[in-house]
Design an enzyme around this catalytic site. Structure first.
Site, PDB file in Angstrom:
ATOM      1  N   ASN A  10       0.865  -1.179   0.000  1.00  0.00           N
ATOM      2  CA  ASN A  10       0.000   0.000   0.000  1.00  0.00           C
ATOM      3  C   ASN A  10       0.906   1.236   0.000  1.00  0.00           C
ATOM      4  OD1 ASN A  10      -1.836   2.018   0.406  1.00  0.00           O
ATOM      5  ND2 ASN A  10      -2.500   1.336   2.437  1.00  0.00           N
ATOM      6  N   LYS A  12       0.120   4.229  -0.326  1.00  0.00           N
ATOM      7  CA  LYS A  12      -0.527   5.421   0.248  1.00  0.00           C
ATOM      8  C   LYS A  12      -0.275   6.628  -0.669  1.00  0.00           C
ATOM      9  CE  LYS A  12      -0.194   3.182   4.689  1.00  0.00           C
ATOM     10  NZ  LYS A  12      -0.149   3.246   6.132  1.00  0.00           N
ATOM     11  N   HIS A  94      -9.538   1.224   5.071  1.00  0.00           N
ATOM     12  CA  HIS A  94      -8.221   1.419   5.697  1.00  0.00           C
ATOM     13  C   HIS A  94      -8.359   2.353   6.896  1.00  0.00           C
ATOM     14  CE1 HIS A  94      -4.076   2.569   6.320  1.00  0.00           C
ATOM     15  NE2 HIS A  94      -3.764   1.430   5.716  1.00  0.00           N
ATOM     16  N   GLU A  96      -6.685   4.768   7.803  1.00  0.00           N
ATOM     17  CA  GLU A  96      -6.533   6.192   7.481  1.00  0.00           C
ATOM     18  C   GLU A  96      -7.827   6.747   6.877  1.00  0.00           C
ATOM     19  OE1 GLU A  96      -2.896   5.494   5.386  1.00  0.00           O
ATOM     20  OE2 GLU A  96      -2.011   4.973   7.321  1.00  0.00           O
ATOM     21  N   GLU A 164      -5.292  -4.801  10.531  1.00  0.00           N
ATOM     22  CA  GLU A 164      -4.231  -3.802  10.706  1.00  0.00           C
ATOM     23  C   GLU A 164      -4.482  -3.029  12.000  1.00  0.00           C
ATOM     24  OE1 GLU A 164      -2.300  -2.608   6.812  1.00  0.00           O
ATOM     25  OE2 GLU A 164      -4.187  -1.536   6.777  1.00  0.00           O
ATOM     26  N   GLY A 170       2.628   2.375  10.705  1.00  0.00           N
ATOM     27  CA  GLY A 170       3.566   3.494  10.558  1.00  0.00           C
ATOM     28  C   GLY A 170       4.296   3.863  11.829  1.00  0.00           C
ATOM     29  N   SER A 210       3.551  -2.015  10.183  1.00  0.00           N
ATOM     30  CA  SER A 210       5.008  -2.038  10.373  1.00  0.00           C
ATOM     31  C   SER A 210       5.651  -3.377  10.014  1.00  0.00           C
ATOM     32  CB  SER A 210       5.375  -1.629  11.804  1.00  0.00           C
ATOM     33  OG  SER A 210       4.973  -0.290  12.042  1.00  0.00           O
TER      34      SER A 210
HETATM   35  P1  13P Z   1       3.084   0.472   7.533  1.00  0.00           P
HETATM   36  O1  13P Z   1       3.577  -0.840   6.968  1.00  0.00           O
HETATM   37  O2  13P Z   1       3.819   1.661   7.016  1.00  0.00           O
HETATM   38  O3  13P Z   1       2.988   0.400   9.029  1.00  0.00           O
HETATM   39  O4  13P Z   1       1.575   0.655   6.995  1.00  0.00           O
HETATM   40  C1  13P Z   1       0.695  -0.404   7.102  1.00  0.00           C
HETATM   41  C2  13P Z   1      -0.534  -0.086   6.351  1.00  0.00           C
HETATM   42  O5  13P Z   1      -1.268   0.823   6.704  1.00  0.00           O
HETATM   43  C3  13P Z   1      -0.818  -0.871   5.150  1.00  0.00           C
HETATM   44  O6  13P Z   1      -2.083  -0.607   4.675  1.00  0.00           O
END
Ligand code: 13P
Length: 247
Positions: A10, A12, A94, A96, A164, A170, A210
């Site tokens: 992803n 982003k 997601h 976010e 997640e 992150g 992560s």
């Molecule tokens: P990270 O791997 O940067 O923690 O992000 C995970 C994520 O949100 C994947 O959709």
């Protein structure tokens, strides 16, 4: 029954045409375990150029979409448009989208229903926040999110559930393999009790938060971890090691 290992990257809102094209060119040349399904979650403006640059063994996902085919919805994109650009998947729900943009369960459910009807595969994300985990509400939160998704799925073949935990995204704080396995196992049991035994056995439940080249191998050994959804590390060469994590 085998669940094909599934690794999503992803990206982003990161990268640009040049950097992302260079990244996929190097991944195209890498040695990839053909027992793993790999999907790249691409920023919408680059869907088409990344689809063209990527080897055909990989698929492309959008990172969001709206709940109807077309209309006066400024700023939104539809599953039909994603398909038109060569995308086969969409990431929905997601954290976010939920917590930065305020998307509620109901809207996410409607998006899941429409994306599936339109013929996309859906990577449906669920996960608890830190205060919810610390307050002992992880299962309640994750099951409630899963329920709304499940109510909007007729055919589970094209659904991947991504667990997640928000506190792991992150932050560099990967869930331990035991923490991930515990929740994945409970989600699978929930599917068995509320959907069907078949779906519980076939549905892939992937972990995100992560994941790195350093943490992926141990996580991949867990019986109910069927792959990963990777943010930051999917923009780096180590993503190849994560794709190849399952031995
Ligand atoms: P990270 O791997 O940067 O923690 O992000 C995970 C994520 O949100 C994947 O959709």
């Amino acid at each position: 029954m085998t669940r094909k290992f599934f690794v999503g990257g992803n990206w982003k809102m990161n990268g640009n045409r040049k950097a992302l094209t260079e990244l996929v060119c190097s991944i195209n040349k890498a040695k990839i375990n053909d027992q793993t399904e790999v999907v790249f979650g691409v920023p919408a403006p680059y869907l088409e150029c990344i689809r063209k640059a990527l080897d055909s063994k990989f698929e492309v996902a959008a990172q969001n979409c709206y709940k109807v085919e077309k209309g006066a919805f400024t700023g939104e994109i539809s599953p039909a448009m994603i398909k038109d650009c060569g995308g086969k998947w969409v990431i929905l729900g997601h954290s976010e989208r939920r917590h930065v943009f305020g998307e509620c369960d109901e809207l996410i459910g409607q998006k899941v229903a429409h994306a599936l009807e339109a013929g996309l595969g859906v990577i449906a994300c669920i996960g608890e926040k830190l205060d919810e985990r610390e307050g002992g509400c992880t299962e309640e939160v994750v099951f409630a999110q899963t329920k709304v998704i499940a109510e909007n799925v007729k055919n589970w073949e094209k659904v991947v559930l991504a667990y997640e935990p928000v506190w792991a995204i992150g932050t560099g704080k990967t869930a331990t393999p035991q923490q991930a396995q515990e929740i994945h196992e409970k989600i699978r049991k929930w599917l068995k009790d509320h959907v069907s035994e078949d779906v519980s056995k076939c549905c892939r439940i992937i972990y995100g938060g992560s994941v790195t080249a350093g943490t992926c191998a141990e996580l991949a050994c867990m019986g109910d971890v069927d792959g990963f959804l990777v943010g930051g590390a999917s923009l780096k060469p180590e993503f190849v090691d994560i794709i190849n994590a399952k031995q």
